[in-house]
Structures are given as C-alpha cells and as structure tokens.
Design a protein around this motif. Structure first.
Motif, PDB file in Angstrom:
ATOM      1  N   THR A 288     -10.094   4.603  -7.332  1.00  0.00           N
ATOM      2  CA  THR A 288     -11.124   3.647  -6.931  1.00  0.00           C
ATOM      3  C   THR A 288     -10.715   2.260  -7.384  1.00  0.00           C
ATOM      4  O   THR A 288     -10.477   2.037  -8.578  1.00  0.00           O
ATOM      5  CB  THR A 288     -12.487   4.013  -7.549  1.00  0.00           C
TER       6      THR A 288
ATOM      7  N   ILE B 253      -8.411  -4.330   6.063  1.00  0.00           N
ATOM      8  CA  ILE B 253      -8.687  -5.550   5.315  1.00  0.00           C
ATOM      9  C   ILE B 253      -8.149  -6.728   6.111  1.00  0.00           C
ATOM     10  O   ILE B 253      -6.952  -6.761   6.435  1.00  0.00           O
ATOM     11  CB  ILE B 253      -8.043  -5.515   3.915  1.00  0.00           C
TER      12      ILE B 253
ATOM     13  N   SER C 113      -4.569  -2.625   8.851  1.00  0.00           N
ATOM     14  CA  SER C 113      -4.865  -1.250   8.456  1.00  0.00           C
ATOM     15  C   SER C 113      -3.930  -0.806   7.337  1.00  0.00           C
ATOM     16  O   SER C 113      -2.710  -1.030   7.408  1.00  0.00           O
ATOM     17  CB  SER C 113      -4.718  -0.301   9.654  1.00  0.00           C
TER      18      SER C 113
ATOM     19  N   ASP D 289       0.821  -1.214   0.000  1.00  0.00           N
ATOM     20  CA  ASP D 289       0.000   0.000   0.000  1.00  0.00           C
ATOM     21  C   ASP D 289       0.852   1.260   0.000  1.00  0.00           C
ATOM     22  O   ASP D 289       0.478   2.272  -0.580  1.00  0.00           O
ATOM     23  CB  ASP D 289      -0.968  -0.002   1.185  1.00  0.00           C
TER      24      ASP D 289
ATOM     25  N   GLU E  20      -7.553  -2.236  -4.393  1.00  0.00           N
ATOM     26  CA  GLU E  20      -8.278  -1.743  -3.227  1.00  0.00           C
ATOM     27  C   GLU E  20      -8.574  -0.257  -3.251  1.00  0.00           C
ATOM     28  O   GLU E  20      -9.413   0.223  -2.490  1.00  0.00           O
ATOM     29  CB  GLU E  20      -7.483  -2.070  -1.953  1.00  0.00           C
TER      30      GLU E  20
ATOM     31  N   LYS F  11      -8.146   2.143   5.043  1.00  0.00           N
ATOM     32  CA  LYS F  11      -9.119   1.049   5.124  1.00  0.00           C
ATOM     33  C   LYS F  11      -8.511  -0.086   5.933  1.00  0.00           C
ATOM     34  O   LYS F  11      -7.289  -0.138   6.137  1.00  0.00           O
ATOM     35  CB  LYS F  11      -9.528   0.563   3.733  1.00  0.00           C
TER      36      LYS F  11
ATOM     37  N   ASP G 150      -3.218   2.570   4.400  1.00  0.00           N
ATOM     38  CA  ASP G 150      -3.514   3.953   4.039  1.00  0.00           C
ATOM     39  C   ASP G 150      -2.638   4.308   2.850  1.00  0.00           C
ATOM     40  O   ASP G 150      -1.512   4.776   3.006  1.00  0.00           O
ATOM     41  CB  ASP G 150      -3.257   4.895   5.215  1.00  0.00           C
TER      42      ASP G 150
END
Length: 678
Positions: free
Chosen positions: A494, A478, A482, A434, A471, A476, A484
């Motif tokens: 999106t 999952i 966590s 992420d 994602e 969020k 970000d």
C-alpha cells in the motif's frame, strides 16, 4: 567449525558496502558494542502519520549554514577524539543539516597521515546539547596502515588508468592527475593511488575516469566515472514563464532569483562556457530548432523548476544548499545525443541530438542530471556497484519529483524515465519505475549479483521500491499512464503517496547514506528516516519495510504474509573472527508451542558474509542452524527470512539470535531481527 584465517582477494570493484548502518531510530555510537537484549511486544496497529516537526530539517540561510560549518570545523579535533579515531586521522567538514529539535547531522571526510581516505566519510548526529546520538560510516574498518611508502611508481598507476580509459572509449587521454590516498571502502585499508584521466568517451561525453590502484601491489581496486551521462528528451515544455535579467535594452538568461543561474550557448563547441544568451527581446525561442534560443529557454526552465522543487519540497537552496546557482550550456558538440551534469564545473550541459535536430533539453533531463549534483554534494554515492545504482536511482527519483512538481500540461508527471526521447526508435521509455525489467535490462528486485550490472540497470531495485512506496502495487492509471507494479513475494504493498516517499528518500540521502551505501544500507537508512519523520509505529514506517521486502531487500513489517512479529532492532557489533554475539527477544502471552513454520528474519550488514555462522536458539536452549560458514561466499550482507521447525519449543520465553564471524578481515553489524508466529 573452528576459527580460520585466509588471504583474501579484494572484492569486485563493482561491490562496495557500508559496514555500519542505522536500524530504526535507535541511538548508536559507532564504537559501542551493545548486548542486544530487548523485550518485544506485538507491533501496535500502524497509523498514517504526519512529519514529526522536531525531525524536520530547518531551512538555513547561507550565513546560518556557513556558521554551522565553521563551528563544526572548529570542533573537528574534539569530534575525532570522541569517535576514537587514531592520532593520524583528521576530520574534514563537508556538510551540515540541522533539525528543528536542534539535532545536527554533520558530514565529514577523513584524512590519514595527511592523505585523503576514500571510503572514510561519515555522518555524526549530535543533540542540541552536543551529545553524540549516532554515527554512520562508509566503512567500519580500523585505519591502521603500516606502510605509507609506495612500492609501485606513481607513473605506473597513471599509465594503468590511461589504458583503462582507452578501453572504455576515451578518444583523448588529455590529462592525468595521480594522488596518494588511503583506500578504505572495501577490505583492509591500504595505501593507494587515485588516478584521474581526462578525455572523451566514444559518444563524445567528457570523461573523468577515476582509477584506484594498490600502491604496494599495483592491483586495480576500484574505478568510476567522475562525469555522469544521463537521459535526453526531444520534446519541449510548451510556453513557460522564465526569470531573466534586463540591463538597459538587453535581456539575458540570468536568473537572479535562483542564485544567479545562467544559460549559455556553446554553439557546437565542447569547452568553456560559450556565450551567455542575450537579446533585445524577452521572448526566447520559437519552439523549434530554427532558433538557437529555444534550447536555451528549455534548459533555463528546467534549472528553474529543479531549483524550486528542491527549495519548496525540502528547503534546499540550490545544488550545494548554499544559495549559489549552477549554470547551463546548450548546443554542446555536433549531433551529441546526451546530456550530463559535471560537478567540476558545477554545470549542466545538453547536446542537440542526432543530426542536431532534437536538443535534449526536456524537464526530466534537468531534474535527473542536476540531482547528480545534489548527490555529489551530500552522500557522494560512488558511481559503481550497488551504490552506483542508488546514485542513478536517486536522480530518477528526484527527476520524477521535478516533473510532477512542475505540473506542466505539456509534460505531465509520470514514472517513466526518458519517455519522449525514443532513442530505441520504438516509442518506449528508457526506464520504467513500476516494473524496471520492462526495459529489457533493469532489475525488478535485488539479488547478489545486481551490483555487477550497469548502474542504469541496477538502479531498477530502488526505482521499483520508490514507485511501490509512493503508489503501491497492482494496476492503476496516473495522469493518463497505465501502470501495473508486481512484487517479488506476491504480496500487496500500500503506497503512502509520492510526497511522503520523497521526504523519506531525501532525508536518508542527506543524513543517512554515505559513499558506500548499498541496498541493505539504503533500507536501514530509509527506515531510520521514516521513523524520525513519522514514527516507528506509523503506516509510513511499515510501508518502507513492505516496499523493500517487495524488491527482496529485508523482510515485511509482519515478517511475511501475516502473523505476529516480535523484533529486536538494537544494533549489535559483530567482532572480526571473534566470539559469538547474542541478541535476545522475549516472547510472552502466547499459548502452547512455537509453530513448525516459525519465520526468522535477519538483517546483517557485513562484507564477505560467508564468514558468518548464524543460529536461532530457542527457549529450551536448542540451537537451530540458519546459516553455515562458507569460504567461497564473498557477497555482502545477510537479508534473509528463514523458516524453522520450532514445534518442540515453548512459544513463550527468550529467543536468541547467535552470530559468529569465523574468519579474519571483515566485521559488521546485526541491524535487526525478528521472529514471526503465523
């Protein structure tokens, strides 16, 4: 600026590119030079789509695949002629993928005067009737090597490779094999030597260093490791169901349902296969290192889940897609803190960790490492530079896919790589998809020097893209973890869901990527895959554009933060040191003049981009310089969005992008460009 020529030094060994790639799903025959004129209307609203069944790859039986390979082999001479290859060039069939609509994606290697061509691989797409629709090449360079007699002795090339292997930590330069090749991956194709040095790295990993040396000058052109070191995990997968084989009263870790995969015990050796796990009970291990079969059970389970993931997600039958299983070896070496896939033995190997206390046999290790085998047997992404980052990211992406697929309560799916290894001693993962920079070394986004990073760090660009595509951006949670995820342009992305993102990446890997694909090429390849699977007006296609833009590769689907875009995605070849080429976009239905902040997004694949001069030509005929010539800019590709004050131009009319190569040795392709009215 007048045309110039110069003597060009070779590109850095860490920066290889594909000089021809796909844009959208436009048909492209490699030898064609297209005018590039097109009228574009504002993009329609993007809708979430389902996979177009016509473009879904068929699940071939081994005999069906073998027959397609035989047919391709029989027609390779005719294919070579149709592609305009020279009389000294021959094709070697490597792989084939067949879609439901009959389209064949055939992957070839090339030889020249009987010598292997490194960077000569290509993928040819043909319709059910046999017509060529598209060709993707690892290199667009013309193969015309005047001198095929080396000036440098073969032994000198071998010695250079041995010295380089020692500098990288090889403790035993046991074997050296040297062969003549044609090097065509960067710059002008030349006669070269490829030297392979065996031995061990300083951490005990088997080493197969490949060094490519110019056979006329002795200069090193490229190097990569033939064996990929991976990640480990010190925690197991709990109680699982294993597929084993019984013979009389004896059970073995042999998986007859998955190509005969076997799991062996090396018992701290470093060569051979070791001993097949065999016992009188079908209960393997006790969950601790006190029982040698515990590591065997974890490895067997990892191979089992990886096989099932590829089969049930993509219809792929084994690493080579031929129904044949690999094999696994556990208890490698003494206190070896690593695991690796080795394509030469077609096997997966696990060490026992520090103090032989924590075998590195976790689920995501198997998924990651065995995916290196899939990459090796499909796109063959070179393990260096940007293509090396894509290679590592592919293993992270599919390893993550395996972890989610297994749905194991003891190791829930996440976007953290090696989260249970704790090599750093602080409880942190090896990599974060992420936000890759959280590991202290990985790149969140693309920049011109990203290919110079270690491939485990340059992989961050693609890992971040995949997370965003799956994602989306922002905070969020999952499976209890966590995340970000930021974006480079500050705009949201999106996600389309992990399942669709995996399908897009796999199709791009198997039908679009070549050995030299870089990040720009990965963008065009994944867009082509998304367009074929879901349609070019779909939400999935838009999300691929936006996720890449969020990591600084190409532009957003709307050209920025909003507005109306007009686009021309017809590929246009850029000749070497030749006349300017022009691609047109016709804008209609607008009132007044163009804005003072007109956005012009350009996607060009071209080695040594400093050769290029780029202009926007308005409807009035006025030219606006976007990019100047630069003899010192040796980086590859142009993926930029320029802001132009076009307020004196009428909005309606024909807008032109004019591109000229003003120096010799490099060619390329205008893949796509667009103008966006905020």
């Amino acid at each position: 600026m007048s045309s110039t020529s110069r003597r060009r030094t070779s590109h850095t060994p860490h920066h290889r590119t594909a000089t021809l790639a796909l844009a959208g799903v436009a048909a492209l025959i490699a030898a064609a030079v297209q005018a590039g004129a097109a009228s574009a209307a504002p993009a329609a609203a993007h809708r979430a789509g389902r996979i177009d069944p016509a473009h879904a790859a068929l699940r071939l039986t081994p005999s069906q695949r073998a027959e397609l390979l035989r047919h391709a082999d029989a027609g390779r001479a005719a294919t070579a002629r149709s592609l305009g290859l020279g009389g000294k060039e021959k094709l070697v069939v490597r792989d084939v993928v067949k879609d439901a609509d009959g389209t064949l994606h055939t992957r070839y290697e090339r030889t020249y005067a009987g010598l292997p061509v490194l960077g000569g691989d290509l993928v040819v797409d043909t319709t059910g009737s046999g017509a060529t629709r598209r060709v993707v090449r690892a290199s667009n360079a013309v193969l015309d090597v005047a001198r095929l007699t080396p000036a440098v002795p073969r032994a000198d090339a071998g010695k250079q490779a041995v010295r380089r292997a020692e500098a990288l930590g090889s403790t035993k330069s046991a074997e050296v094999s040297v062969r003549k090749v044609i090097w065509a991956a960067t710059g002008r194709p030349v006669l070269a030597y490829e030297s392979v040095v065996g031995g061990l790295q300083d951490d005990g990993t088997p080493n197969e260093l490949h060094v490519v040396t110019d056979a006329l000058t002795g200069k090193k052109l490229f190097e990569y490791q033939g064996v990929r070191t991976g990640i480990g995990n010190t925690q197991y997968s709990g109680q699982v169901t294993l597929t084993t084989t019984q013979s009389g009263s004896t059970y073995t870790l042999t998986d007859g349902a998955r190509g005969g995969h076997k799991t062996y015990n090396l018992n701290h050796g470093t060569s051979g296969t070791g001993t097949l796990f065999s016992q009188s009970s079908d209960t393997w291990g006790n969950g601790t290192t006190s029982n040698a079969a515990t590591a065997g059970a974890d490895a067997h389970y990892g191979a089992q889940e990886t096989w099932d993931f590829y089969k049930n997600t993509f219809g792929r039958s084994g690493i080579k897609n031929n129904g044949v299983g690999a094999y696994s070896r556990v208890h490698y070496g003494n206190s070896y803190v690593n695991a690796f896939w080795d394509d030469s033995c077609f096997c997966m190997t696990y060490g026992d960790g520090s103090g032989n206390a924590d075998p590195l046999t976790a689920l995501d290790v198997a998924g990651h490492e065995m995916s290196h085998g899939v990459t090796s047997n499909t796109a063959g992404l070179d393990y260096s530079g940007e293509s090396g980052g894509l290679n590592e990211a592919t293993s992270d992406i599919f390893g993550t896919g395996v972890e989610f697929y297994a749905n194991n309560a003891s190791d829930p799916g996440d976007y953290l790589i090696g989260e249970k290894i704790d090599i750093n001693g602080d409880g942190t993962p090896l990599r974060y998809m992420d936000k890759p920079s959280k590991d202290g070394g990985s790149a969140d986004s693309w920049y011109s020097g990203v290919g110079n990073l270690d491939v485990h760090y340059s992989s961050g660009v693609a890992n971040h893209f995949f997370y965003l595509l799956s994602e989306g951006s922002g905070a969020k949670v999952i499976n209890g973890v966590s995340y970000d995820s930021p974006t480079a342009d500050g705009l949201p992305v999106t996600g389309i869901g992990r399942d669709k993102a995996l399908q897009i990446w796999y199709r791009a890997l198997t039908t679009k990527f070549t050995s030299t694909t870089n990040y720009a090429g990965a963008r065009t390849g994944t867009l082509a895959a998304a367009g074929e699977l879901y349609g070019t007006s779909s939400a999935e296609y838009k999300a691929v554009q936006d996720a890449w833009a969020a990591v600084k590769v190409g532009s957003r689907s709307g050209g920025g933060g909003g507005g109306t875009s007009y686009e021309n995605s017809t590929p246009l070849s850029i000749p070497d040191n030749g006349p300017a080429v022009t691609s047109n976009i016709t804008v209609s239905g607008r009132s007044g003049n163009a804005p003072s902040n007109l956005q012009v997004s350009v996607d060009i694949t071209h080695t040594w981009r400093g050769d290029l001069v780029i202009d926007l030509v308005g409807p009035s005929g006025t030219a606006y310089r976007l990019k100047n010539f630069s003899s010192s800019d040796s980086a590859d590709n142009v993926n930029e969005t320029y802001t132009v004050n076009a307020s004196s131009e009428p909005a309606n009319g024909t807008w032109k992008l004019r591109v000229q190569d003003q120096a010799t040795y490099d060619t390329g392709t205008l893949n796509d460009w667009k103008v966006t009215f905020p």
